[in-house]
Design a protein around this motif. Structure first.
Motif, mmCIF file in Angstrom:
data_model
loop_
_atom_site.group_PDB
_atom_site.id
_atom_site.type_symbol
_atom_site.label_atom_id
_atom_site.label_comp_id
_atom_site.label_asym_id
_atom_site.label_seq_id
_atom_site.Cartn_x
_atom_site.Cartn_y
_atom_site.Cartn_z
ATOM 1 N N GLY A 197 -20.262 -8.151 9.001
ATOM 2 C CA GLY A 197 -19.836 -6.879 8.690
ATOM 3 C C GLY A 197 -19.359 -6.199 9.841
ATOM 4 O O GLY A 197 -19.292 -4.767 8.984
ATOM 5 N N ALA A 198 -19.268 -6.515 10.953
ATOM 6 C CA ALA A 198 -19.401 -5.482 11.741
ATOM 7 C C ALA A 198 -17.701 -4.451 11.492
ATOM 8 O O ALA A 198 -17.395 -3.676 11.455
ATOM 9 N N ALA A 199 -16.677 -5.089 11.198
ATOM 10 C CA ALA A 199 -14.923 -4.850 10.780
ATOM 11 C C ALA A 199 -15.390 -3.230 9.555
ATOM 12 O O ALA A 199 -14.875 -2.792 9.745
ATOM 13 N N HIS A 200 -16.094 -4.277 8.598
ATOM 14 C CA HIS A 200 -16.385 -3.166 7.248
ATOM 15 C C HIS A 200 -17.679 -1.389 7.603
ATOM 16 O O HIS A 200 -17.280 -0.768 7.304
ATOM 17 N N ARG A 224 -13.708 6.123 19.155
ATOM 18 C CA ARG A 224 -13.530 6.416 18.222
ATOM 19 C C ARG A 224 -13.016 4.637 18.367
ATOM 20 O O ARG A 224 -12.377 3.861 19.547
ATOM 21 N N VAL A 225 -13.196 4.061 17.186
ATOM 22 C CA VAL A 225 -12.640 2.734 17.611
ATOM 23 C C VAL A 225 -11.445 2.418 16.948
ATOM 24 O O VAL A 225 -10.652 2.190 16.420
ATOM 25 N N LEU A 226 -10.973 1.948 17.879
ATOM 26 C CA LEU A 226 -9.893 1.319 18.026
ATOM 27 C C LEU A 226 -9.420 0.199 17.106
ATOM 28 O O LEU A 226 -8.051 -0.160 16.672
ATOM 29 N N SER A 227 -10.067 -1.342 17.582
ATOM 30 C CA SER A 227 -9.877 -2.513 16.741
ATOM 31 C C SER A 227 -11.198 -3.211 16.720
ATOM 32 O O SER A 227 -12.071 -3.277 17.683
ATOM 33 N N VAL A 228 -11.494 -4.135 15.255
ATOM 34 C CA VAL A 228 -12.367 -4.847 15.781
ATOM 35 C C VAL A 228 -12.183 -5.957 15.741
ATOM 36 O O VAL A 228 -11.585 -6.637 14.907
ATOM 37 N N ASP A 229 -12.558 -6.982 16.041
ATOM 38 C CA ASP A 229 -11.971 -8.500 16.027
ATOM 39 C C ASP A 229 -13.604 -9.143 16.185
ATOM 40 O O ASP A 229 -14.386 -9.177 17.029
ATOM 41 N N GLU A 230 -14.420 -9.267 15.040
ATOM 42 C CA GLU A 230 -15.198 -9.879 14.617
ATOM 43 C C GLU A 230 -15.254 -11.290 14.913
ATOM 44 O O GLU A 230 -16.560 -11.657 15.191
ATOM 45 N N PRO A 231 -14.831 -12.649 14.595
ATOM 46 C CA PRO A 231 -15.260 -14.135 14.734
ATOM 47 C C PRO A 231 -15.232 -14.114 16.589
ATOM 48 O O PRO A 231 -16.343 -15.151 16.990
ATOM 49 N N ASN A 232 -14.218 -13.239 17.564
ATOM 50 C CA ASN A 232 -14.868 -13.037 18.497
ATOM 51 C C ASN A 232 -15.398 -12.122 19.014
ATOM 52 O O ASN A 232 -15.766 -12.210 20.536
#
Length: 489
Positions: free
Chosen positions: A383-386, A444-452
């Motif tokens: 759930g890191a992306a959320h 500031r969060v630019l992008s989240v790649d949860e699977p990797n």
């Protein structure tokens, strides 16, 4: 040790009352041993029955016709009869049995010959005695050098090194026993005889070895006796042939010290693993006769199950965990923790510690199980992306500074990277000019790649609690002029 003589009522061929009275009257209240000790003197032949064969000192063949409590009644042939002490027989004779006896003297009053077995045996033994002969000797005494033995009236000596195939600490333990041995030295002039039980044991062991090797086959299951325990395994006697059970073949469980598993003299069941035809060496296994715990591994430890085990060994590449005796698994170092990045498993675990990892993989053919300690716990990346949406601002702690940027921990187990180009609105030459390990920063969060499990972060345009800016560039040092002549600066 000789058996205790039976009572006259139990012994076959017991004498009737009339014959018993005849013997008692002949002995005249003396024992037969006492009569034998009397000085022999020439006596006339029995009246009316002269004999060239039966005379004092002659060795004659006699047949047992009766047995008393102290004496044995024998026939010498014809009408001649005699008595011999029962004590001179190692075992009770049987009626009808034949013996070679020495004539001691003739008792004219009772018309009986007094006989001795010891003289006949000794004379026959010395006549036939030769090196290599096998005899049964009775151990009379022990000393520091060995054993004093007797067989057939012959006194002999057995050195302590010749008593057994194995080291003898106390030769006195053999006193009173009968030992089969081989004559290894005869000196008739000195009347000295040396015997060896070991020589006979070695000869018999070689014969048994040859016979056993001829019938022994790989795969056979046999019973054996533990003869020697070494750090690398144990030697087991299969009945004349010794084989080695290597420590790795003693049990499916890890064996640190073979002495913890077996004792000297213990009977064990082994399987013949290999016979070397050139050297005759035999390799044995004990664990092959036991139930193999790997046969039920897939049932006991299914994939995805959380299991309990004990840490047995720690390495740079991971930790070994014993799930049960004979079944060990590996936790790779990358599967030890979500949060820690250990260089050695010992930074996270200790030998003997109980853990509850998750089963990742089972390879029955190679007998390998892979476990994960971290996957048995909650995954912080779930759930890191959320939890960390794009363009949201977060607080974190700088955990590492590398040439290309800084890693920032947003929560235990979740790290993001601030690339060096995203550290500041100004040009940054070195990461350490902007942030330090352990410093808390806003990102500031630019992008989240949860699977990797990757998060890209930026500090550009983000207001920091304490002003974070690149350090002022230091002016470059002037180049040193060439050294003055004479070597002075």
């Amino acid at each position: 040790m000789s058996e205790q003589p039976q009572s006259s009522q139990e012994r076959p061929g017991e004498l009737d009352e009339e014959l018993q009275r005849e013997i008692d009257e002949a002995l005249g209240g003396h024992s037969l041993e006492e009569l034998l000790e009397e000085t022999a003197r020439p006596l006339p032949e029995p009246p009316g029955r002269p004999s060239q064969r039966v005379r004092p000192g002659a060795i004659v063949r006699c047949r047992v016709v009766g047995i008393d409590r102290d004496a044995v009644l024998v026939e010498l042939g014809g009408k001649d009869q005699g008595l011999v002490p029962l004590a001179q027989f190692e075992a009770d004779p049987q009626v009808g049995e034949l013996f070679q006896l020495e004539v001691v003297r003739y008792d004219a009053a009772e018309d009986l010959w007094v006989l001795s077995r010891e003289g006949a045996v000794e004379r026959a033994t010395w006549d036939d005695l030769a090196e290599g002969a096998v005899v049964e000797a009775f151990v009379e005494r022990a000393n520091k050098g060995g054993l004093e033995v007797r067989f057939g009236g012959v006194q002999a000596f057995m050195p302590i090194s010749q008593i057994s195939l194995y080291r003898v600490e106390d030769p006195a333990e053999y006193v009173g026993q009968k030992l089969r041995c081989q004559v290894i030295e005869v000196d008739r002039r000195e009347r000295r005889v040396i015997v060896s039980a070991r020589a006979l044991m070695e000869l018999e062991a070689q014969q048994r070895r040859e016979a056993l090797l001829a019938e022994l086959a790989e795969g056979d299951v046999r019973q054996g006796v533990v003869r020697q325990i070494m750090p690398y395994g144990v030697f087991v006697d299969l009945g004349g042939v010794d084989g080695l059970v290597h420590v790795s073949q003693m049990s499916y469980a890890r064996v640190e010290n073979p002495a913890d598993l077996v004792q000297l003299g213990q009977t064990v069941e082994v399987q013949v693993l290999r016979i070397d035809p050139d050297t005759g060496r035999i390799s044995l296994g004990m664990k092959q006769t036991q139930a193999d715990p790997w046969e039920t591994v897939e049932v006991k430890y299914p994939l995805g199950a959380v299991v309990t085990g004990r840490v047995t060994k720690l390495e740079r590449f991971g930790a070994f965990v014993e799930l049960e005796p004979g079944v060990e698994a590996l936790i790779p170092i990358s599967e030890l923790s979500w949060t820690a990045r250990p260089r050695h498993a010992g930074e996270v675990l200790q030998v003997g510690q109980t853990v509850q990892p998750l089963v990742l993989e089972i390879d029955l053919e190679r007998r390998r199980i892979a476990l994960s300690l971290k996957q048995a716990q909650a995954n912080p990346w779930a759930g890191a992306a959320h939890k960390y949406p794009r363009q949201s601002e977060q607080s974190g702690r700088v955990t590492r500074a590398v040439d290309f940027g800084a890693f920032v921990e947003l929560e235990p187990g979740v790290e993001g990277l601030v690339h060096i180009s995203e550290l500041s609105d100004q040009h940054v030459r070195r990461v350490e000019d902007v942030v330090q390990v352990g410093q808390t920063v806003r990102v500031r969060v630019l992008s989240v790649d949860e699977p990797n499990r990757r998060i890209s972060l930026s500090m550009r345009g983000v207001l920091q609690g304490d002003s974070v800016a690149p350090a002022e560039e230091t002016k470059p040092r002037k180049k040193r002029k060439r050294p003055l002549r004479g070597g002075l600066d």
